[in-house]
Design a protein around this motif. Structure first.
Motif, mmCIF file in Angstrom:
data_model
loop_
_atom_site.group_PDB
_atom_site.id
_atom_site.type_symbol
_atom_site.label_atom_id
_atom_site.label_comp_id
_atom_site.label_asym_id
_atom_site.label_seq_id
_atom_site.Cartn_x
_atom_site.Cartn_y
_atom_site.Cartn_z
ATOM 1 N N HIS A 43 0.823 -1.207 0.000
ATOM 2 C CA HIS A 43 0.000 0.000 0.000
ATOM 3 C C HIS A 43 0.861 1.264 0.000
ATOM 4 C CE1 HIS A 43 -3.983 1.819 1.741
ATOM 5 N NE2 HIS A 43 -3.701 2.264 0.532
ATOM 6 N N HIS A 94 -3.755 9.466 0.785
ATOM 7 C CA HIS A 94 -2.891 8.481 1.444
ATOM 8 C C HIS A 94 -2.014 9.109 2.516
ATOM 9 C CE1 HIS A 94 -4.098 5.820 -1.898
ATOM 10 N NE2 HIS A 94 -3.925 4.889 -0.990
ATOM 11 N N TRP A 144 -13.234 6.325 -0.482
ATOM 12 C CA TRP A 144 -12.830 6.685 0.874
ATOM 13 C C TRP A 144 -14.053 7.171 1.646
ATOM 14 C CZ3 TRP A 144 -7.404 6.812 1.868
ATOM 15 C CH2 TRP A 144 -6.603 6.654 0.727
ATOM 16 N N ASP A 178 -9.648 4.076 4.055
ATOM 17 C CA ASP A 178 -9.489 3.737 2.636
ATOM 18 C C ASP A 178 -10.299 2.473 2.372
ATOM 19 O OD1 ASP A 178 -8.549 3.033 0.103
ATOM 20 O OD2 ASP A 178 -6.439 3.396 0.587
ATOM 21 N N HIS A 182 -7.200 -2.602 -2.322
ATOM 22 C CA HIS A 182 -5.755 -2.764 -2.036
ATOM 23 C C HIS A 182 -5.441 -2.453 -0.568
ATOM 24 C CE1 HIS A 182 -5.136 1.685 -3.472
ATOM 25 N NE2 HIS A 182 -5.122 1.668 -2.156
HETATM 26 MN MN MN Z 1 -5.068 3.173 -0.854
#
Ligand code: MN
Length: 214
Positions: A43, A94, A144, A178, A182
């Protein structure tokens, strides 16, 4: 709703026109079992780093050169919706996500004005967590779930698709989970709800408080 003034945000700026890959503020094994070291390796080192490298490459493209040197927030708010705003959005998302987890001065619960606002609007911390989790589970596809505030300190829980960030709605980003696969698939497979429920145990509310009280 009273939208925030972008100048009140702690803007994420490039260094000499290039965005830097921000290191994780904790050891990769520290968030287990909510987030495994293997998931963090992919990630942070692959997905997030890939967004940073791609954005830096895009500034060589004639149509994007005019945005070189701007902060992530200014790119997101001022550039036309494109691969450029997608990369900038994912980098901002992120960086705000990774820095909100365990640290040496970790606090497991919100406090002061933020705790008051949550209880005022959602009834209790637990009912807030339920509503936040449910919106994360219900988000179809990639994206998100965010807790944000407006200029008056009123709170909002929003679902943001793909690379979107609540600053585009005039809101101050406070806390995010998130829900791209992934972020959890190696550890939780299809059990997104279980992953989101586990994230509360590693969330550093002391940092979320500082985002709210600025
Ligand atoms: Mn992500």
């Amino acid at each position: 709703m009273h939208t925030i003034d972008i100048s009140s945000l702690d803007l994420h700026r490039p260094v000499n026109g290039q965005f830097q890959i921000q290191p994780l503020p904790y050891d990769k094994t520290m968030l287990t079992p909510a987030i495994s070291g293997e998931t963090l390796s992919y990630h942070h080192d692959k997905h997030y780093a890939g967004y940073v490298n791609k954005l830096n490459e895009l500034f060589d493209n004639d149509e994007f050169q005019t945005f070189k040197g701007l902060s992530l927030e200014e790119i997101i708010l001022n550039a036309p919706q494109s691969v450029l705003t997608n990369q900038a959005g994912q980098i901002l998302n992120h960086e705000l996500y990774f820095e909100q987890f365990l640290s040496p001065d970790y606090a497991s619960e919100p406090s002061s004005a933020l705790a008051d606002a949550i209880i005022n609007q959602y009834g209790s911390i637990d009912s807030f967590k339920s509503e936040f989790e449910n919106k994360g589970v219900a988000l179809f596809g990639s994206g998100w779930v965010w807790l944000s505030s407006d200029a008056d300190g009123t709170l909002y829980i929003t679902q943001e698709k793909d690379a979107s960030n609540p600053i585009s709605k005039g809101l101050r980003p406070l806390l995010t989970f998130d829900v791209w696969e992934h972020a959890y698939y190696l550890d939780y497979q299809n059990r997104r709800a279980s992953h989101l429920d586990a994230l509360w145990s590693i969330l550093n509310w002391r940092l979320i408080n500082t985002r709210y009280i600025h």
